[in-house]
Design a protein around this motif. Structure first.
Motif, mmCIF file in Angstrom:
data_model
loop_
_atom_site.group_PDB
_atom_site.id
_atom_site.type_symbol
_atom_site.label_atom_id
_atom_site.label_comp_id
_atom_site.label_asym_id
_atom_site.label_seq_id
_atom_site.Cartn_x
_atom_site.Cartn_y
_atom_site.Cartn_z
ATOM 1 N N ARG A 156 9.747 9.684 -15.829
ATOM 2 C CA ARG A 156 8.469 9.323 -15.218
ATOM 3 C C ARG A 156 7.374 10.018 -15.999
ATOM 4 O O ARG A 156 7.219 11.216 -15.893
ATOM 5 C CB ARG A 156 8.457 9.732 -13.751
ATOM 6 N N TYR A 189 13.623 12.328 -13.854
ATOM 7 C CA TYR A 189 13.621 12.143 -12.406
ATOM 8 C C TYR A 189 15.003 11.622 -12.028
ATOM 9 O O TYR A 189 15.397 10.529 -12.418
ATOM 10 C CB TYR A 189 12.547 11.138 -12.010
ATOM 11 N N GLU A 190 15.727 12.452 -11.286
ATOM 12 C CA GLU A 190 17.067 12.055 -10.874
ATOM 13 C C GLU A 190 16.971 11.383 -9.514
ATOM 14 O O GLU A 190 16.668 12.019 -8.509
ATOM 15 C CB GLU A 190 17.986 13.269 -10.825
ATOM 16 N N SER A 191 17.222 10.107 -9.502
ATOM 17 C CA SER A 191 17.106 9.332 -8.272
ATOM 18 C C SER A 191 18.361 9.502 -7.415
ATOM 19 O O SER A 191 19.438 9.818 -7.922
ATOM 20 C CB SER A 191 16.924 7.855 -8.624
ATOM 21 N N LEU A 192 18.205 9.255 -6.123
ATOM 22 C CA LEU A 192 19.385 9.231 -5.248
ATOM 23 C C LEU A 192 20.142 7.919 -5.396
ATOM 24 O O LEU A 192 21.300 7.823 -5.017
ATOM 25 C CB LEU A 192 18.955 9.422 -3.786
ATOM 26 N N ASP A 193 19.479 6.903 -5.927
ATOM 27 C CA ASP A 193 20.161 5.631 -6.213
ATOM 28 C C ASP A 193 20.623 5.677 -7.669
ATOM 29 O O ASP A 193 19.794 5.788 -8.578
ATOM 30 C CB ASP A 193 19.207 4.436 -6.035
ATOM 31 N N ASN A 241 12.921 2.750 -7.197
ATOM 32 C CA ASN A 241 12.332 1.643 -6.449
ATOM 33 C C ASN A 241 10.968 1.293 -7.039
ATOM 34 O O ASN A 241 10.356 2.080 -7.772
ATOM 35 C CB ASN A 241 12.217 2.000 -4.959
ATOM 36 N N ALA A 242 10.524 0.094 -6.689
ATOM 37 C CA ALA A 242 9.280 -0.423 -7.274
ATOM 38 C C ALA A 242 8.086 0.477 -6.953
ATOM 39 O O ALA A 242 7.148 0.580 -7.742
ATOM 40 C CB ALA A 242 9.029 -1.837 -6.764
ATOM 41 N N GLY A 243 8.118 1.142 -5.810
ATOM 42 C CA GLY A 243 7.008 2.020 -5.438
ATOM 43 C C GLY A 243 6.801 3.142 -6.446
ATOM 44 O O GLY A 243 5.667 3.543 -6.731
ATOM 45 N N VAL A 244 7.890 3.654 -6.982
ATOM 46 C CA VAL A 244 7.789 4.712 -8.000
ATOM 47 C C VAL A 244 7.015 4.179 -9.199
ATOM 48 O O VAL A 244 6.139 4.854 -9.755
ATOM 49 C CB VAL A 244 9.206 5.189 -8.413
ATOM 50 N N ARG A 275 4.870 1.650 -9.247
ATOM 51 C CA ARG A 275 3.442 1.434 -8.914
ATOM 52 C C ARG A 275 2.688 2.747 -8.957
ATOM 53 O O ARG A 275 1.569 2.835 -9.446
ATOM 54 C CB ARG A 275 3.327 0.792 -7.531
ATOM 55 N N LYS A 276 3.333 3.774 -8.445
ATOM 56 C CA LYS A 276 2.696 5.101 -8.411
ATOM 57 C C LYS A 276 2.414 5.591 -9.841
ATOM 58 O O LYS A 276 1.328 6.067 -10.148
ATOM 59 C CB LYS A 276 3.654 6.058 -7.697
ATOM 60 N N GLU A 284 12.691 -6.286 -8.263
ATOM 61 C CA GLU A 284 11.334 -6.053 -7.778
ATOM 62 C C GLU A 284 10.599 -5.097 -8.721
ATOM 63 O O GLU A 284 9.434 -5.313 -9.056
ATOM 64 C CB GLU A 284 11.378 -5.460 -6.354
ATOM 65 N N GLU A 335 7.255 -5.756 -11.029
ATOM 66 C CA GLU A 335 6.060 -4.917 -10.967
ATOM 67 C C GLU A 335 5.625 -4.469 -12.358
ATOM 68 O O GLU A 335 4.431 -4.362 -12.639
ATOM 69 C CB GLU A 335 6.301 -3.702 -10.056
#
Lengths: 484, 362
Positions: free
Chosen positions: A11, A16-20, A40-43, A45-46, A224, A228
């Motif tokens: 990022r 960034y180690e995701s839980l998914d 996720n897509a929110g990451v 967008r952020k 998704e 984005e």
């Protein structure tokens, strides 16, 4: 520390180690070779809201410095041991080759060839930039305006980030986005599901060479998230099949890379000489495992089609899968065996339509789809078609496949359709003139030059500079009128 | 940490005994001609056995077939009215976000009971009393709209509402009209932004996607939001983490819930670090029971930690619904204080790994 590498998302350069997490598997055994963080897509967008910071970081360098940095990154990519994941693991070049081969199905020899292509693209970045900008002086690129050859020039960036929705088929495809870095545009990469290795290694090579980490986003994500990237980056490249590419075809902010439908055209003046070109033809079809959009998928001839098809079938039909480490290996395995099944079925279905005959079948000594040491492969296939109207005449598949089609020379350019790379074997000035006028061809080779040849000073598949920058007119009062 | 939240076996047994006693009362109510509703009395007449005599414990519920929610679509609402409630006007609530003739559940006070109890799970620092709430989500014919208002009222607060029609969103997504779906979502979020800019609001109920979209438009904490109560769609651990860390920035209380018109509301236990953002919900026993069952043999519970299909039994005097198989799957989780019964973790659409399921923003 876990032995299994984990590839994090990056990022703005930070791990960034995701839980998914998704597994990346050995294409033959299904063994998990690494896990990859998916976000996720929110990451996205952020983070995309802050990509201006990445651009600002790149702007602190001059173009000359970034071109030099690309040269250093080339060395790191080819020879360096680079960070791999969050567990402190590293990756040597040999590990990169082996792991990528294991998960993508490409044999080592082809991975190495791709590696060298990427290395060449990075080391030749000065030539690449000159080609893309048609020789604009780098200080003008740095300032965004200036005067060259008595003409005033000014450019502004069309975006703060270049989005990349990458494929898994061939590592060298990453060379397309490399110029973005010296052009000072950060990249936001969604890697192909089976091929996170090359873009991740490239990013690490850039950072090791001194590039600002915040200029790099590496986001394994879902549909998704990919959508984005395409929606929110002002400019993006997307790779996919025809259905994917059709979706974005009319969006000028998105450069679509779908099937290439590359071809070799033999003019009537050269058709008798076809045996001289046999090796060239075989290479355009089968090099790089037949996985590139610049592999020829059709050989278009005014005559001798059956003989050419037969000769190609004799040459390519016997090619079999080999161990990945075999330096003679020519075929790539399928990371997703269902894709091989689908392709095989599509060809069989196409052969049901009268007007086509598979010529390789007689020389293969077995089925097209084979399992070798647990991996699924498709063996080379040459189909003789009596016209371009046949459903198999203008198809592209992810393995060495080509049709050989009889078309009278006067009709060729009306029938070939959009073609990324075309090698035209002709010395006929009138035909050459028609080829030069033809808007359907993005890269034209006149003479015995493989469609697989890439010239760094002549971009095909769109011009990255013109994609990332737009020309504007700029008028500035001179200093004597008050220092504007 | 684990031990402090572990539930004493005695408490589990006591909860089970209370549940069994409640079940017997409810069976008595719904299957007695003096109090029961036409649907169940008719059913019992044809079943050939009397649930009042034969259902003693929750295990005996296995004698009932799985409740078919089509009955809620196909039959008129009055057939669900318990005789004891005849003559009392009822609310008609509709389920879900699908189109066509909706499924309907009638009710009187259940939603108030559920949400009054849920209020006890909310911290005053996150949902200050005598203040204002905003609900941005499906209102219309849903129980949720009255329930949220009741919840705010129970806490001495009042609530603003912004509607979202999930049926329209699902339709847009199913028709691949993502631009239209996004435009509609923007329209909804813009209304919320307007309210938050001009009114003092501290508590927010919304769906995860709308929450995320709202946070992209304004700083929720600066806008006065202190607590968010969320429900409606799948929230994976990673998504929960993203919401907690990046949408709410660790400054706003977050209360994920699992519920629907047929069940009521299952609250989640507060997250601990070792949960890794995996949320577990606990049904509002004894009014509803959630079990995680083997999809291939729904009479059998899966082991703790294993995935299975969610089965819901609702048992209030207003509504009896045995063994309804939800369109969700979850991980079976053990009891955790303050709940002395099983929980359901990481709820997601049933078959989520195999199918691409349209959830939209709802």
């Amino acid at each position: 520390m876990s032995e299994l590498p984990h590839i994090p998302a990056l990022r703005r350069g930070r791990a960034y180690e995701s839980l998914d997490q998704l597994p990346v598997r050995d294409h033959r055994t299904g063994e998990v070779k690494a896990t990859v963080s998916t976000v996720n897509a929110g990451v996205l967008r952020k983070d995309l809201a802050r990509m201006g910071e990445g651009r600002a970081a790149l702007k602190r360098f001059t173009t000359a410095e970034l071109v030099a940095l690309c040269g250093r990154a080339a060395g790191h990519f080819l020879d360096g041991t680079l960070p791999l994941g969050t567990g402190g693991q590293t990756q040597s070049p040999a590990q990169y080759v082996q792991t990528l081969a294991t998960t993508s199905g490409l044999p080592w020899v082809l991975v190495r060839r791709n590696m060298r292509k990427i290395h060449a693209a990075l080391t030749a970045m000065d030539v690449v930039l000159r080609g893309l900008t048609r020789g604009i002086a780098w200080d003008i690129l740095d300032r965004g305006y200036g005067e060259q050859d008595g003409l005033r020039l000014s450019f502004h960036p069309a975006t703060q980030a270049l989005g990349l929705v990458m494929p898994s088929n061939s590592p060298a495809v990453n060379s397309l986005w490399l110029p973005a870095i010296p052009l000072k545009v950060p990249v936001v990469i969604k890697p192909g599901r089976d091929e996170p290795w090359t873009p991740y290694r490239l990013v690490q090579a850039f950072i090791a060479a001194g590039a600002p980490p915040e200029a790099f986003g590496f986001y394994p994500t879902d549909h998704e998230g990919a959508a984005e990237i395409l929606r929110l980056c002002g400019r993006a490249l997307v790779f996919g099949d025809q259905s994917t590419t059709a979706q974005y075809a009319r969006n000028p902010a998105i450069q679509v890379h779908g099937p290439g439908f590359s071809k070799v055209l033999i003019g009537a003046d050269q058709s008798e000489r076809w045996p001289e070109f046999l090796e060239l033809l075989a290479g355009t079809i089968a090099d790089n495992g037949g996985r590139s959009c610049i592999n020829a998928s059709a050989i278009v001839v005014p005559s001798h089609a059956a003989e050419i098809a037969e000769a190609l079938a004799r040459r390519l039909g016997p090619v079999q899968p080999a161990k990945p480490e075999d330096p003679q290996a020519q075929l790539a395995g399928f990371a997703n065996p269902k894709m091989a099944e689908g392709i095989d079925a599509a060809i069989e279905a196409g052969l049901q339509t009268p007007g086509a005959r598979e010529v390789t079948a007689a020389h293969r000594g077995g089925p097209r789809r084979v399992v070798f040491e647990g991996g699924t492969y498709l063996r080379p296939t040459i189909v003789l078609c009596d016209s371009f109207a046949h459903p198999l005449a203008n198809r592209e598949f992810l393995f060495p496949y080509a049709s050989v089609v009889t078309v009278p020379q006067p009709d060729m350019l009306q029938q070939i359709g959009p073609s990324l790379a075309v090698t035209a074997l002709t010395k006929d000035p009138a035909f050459i003139e028609q080829l030069l006028e033809c808007p359907l061809i993005e890269r034209l080779n006149l003479g015995p030059i493989s469609t697989m040849n890439v010239a760094w000073d002549q971009p095909h598949e769109g011009n990255m500079f013109e994609f990332l920058y737009q020309r504007r007119s700029l008028e500035r009062a001179d200093a004597r009128s008050g220092g504007w | 940490m684990e031990s402090s939240l572990a539930v004493d076996p005695g408490a589990t047994q006591a909860a089970q005994a209370a549940l069994d006693a409640h079940l017997r009362d409810i069976i008595q109510w719904h299957f007695s001609p003096e109090t029961g509703c036409p649907v169940w009395l008719e059913w019992a007449g044809q079943a050939g056995w009397d649930p009042r005599r034969e259902v003693r414990t929750v295990a005996d519920l296995q004698r009932f077939p799985h409740f078919q929610d089509e009955w809620l679509r196909d039959r008129q609402p009055e057939v669900w009215v318990p005789r004891a409630y005849q003559g009392r006007p009822f609310n008609i609530f509709e389920t879900g976000g699908t189109t066509g003739m909706p499924k309907q559940r009638i009710g009187w006070e259940d939603y108030k009971v559920d949400y009054s109890e849920f209020s006890t799970k909310l911290a005053d620092e996150h949902f200050p009393r005598q203040h204002y709430w905003l609900m941005m989500g499906p209102t219309g014919p849903r129980r949720l709209r009255l329930a949220i208002e009741h919840l705010a009222n129970v806490r001495g607060s009042s609530c603003y509402f912004i509607d979202l029609d999930p049926r329209w969103v699902k339709k847009m997504i199913a028709e691949k009209r993502s631009d239209a779906a996004r435009a509609y979502m923007d329209h909804v979020v813009e209304q919320a932004v307007t309210i938050l800019k001009h009114r003092r609001v501290s508590g927010l109920f919304t769906t995860p996607k709308l929450l995320e979209a709202l946070a992209e438009k304004l700083d929720l904490y600066a806008a006065g939001i202190r607590g968010v109560f969320c429900g409606g769609t799948t929230m994976t651990p990673q998504y929960i983490r993203f919401v907690v860390e990046e949408v709410l920035e660790g400054r706003i209380g977050f209360y994920p819930t699992y519920g629907n018109t047929l069940m009521g509301l299952a609250a989640s236990v507060p997250l601990r670090p070792e949960d890794h953002y995996s949320i577990t919900y606990y049904a509002p026993q004894p009014r509803a029971v959630l079990r995680v069952v083997d999809p291939a043999n729904t009479g059998r519970l899966v082991e703790y930690g294993a995935w299975g299909r969610v089965e819901l039994t609702t048992m209030t005097k207003e509504f009896f619904m045995p063994r309804f198989l939800e369109r969700d799957e979850a991980i079976r989780r053990p009891p955790r204080a303050p709940y002395a019964w099983d929980g359901v973790g990481d709820v997601r659409p049933f078959g989520a790994l195999e199918k691409n399921i349209v959830e939209g923003v709802y």
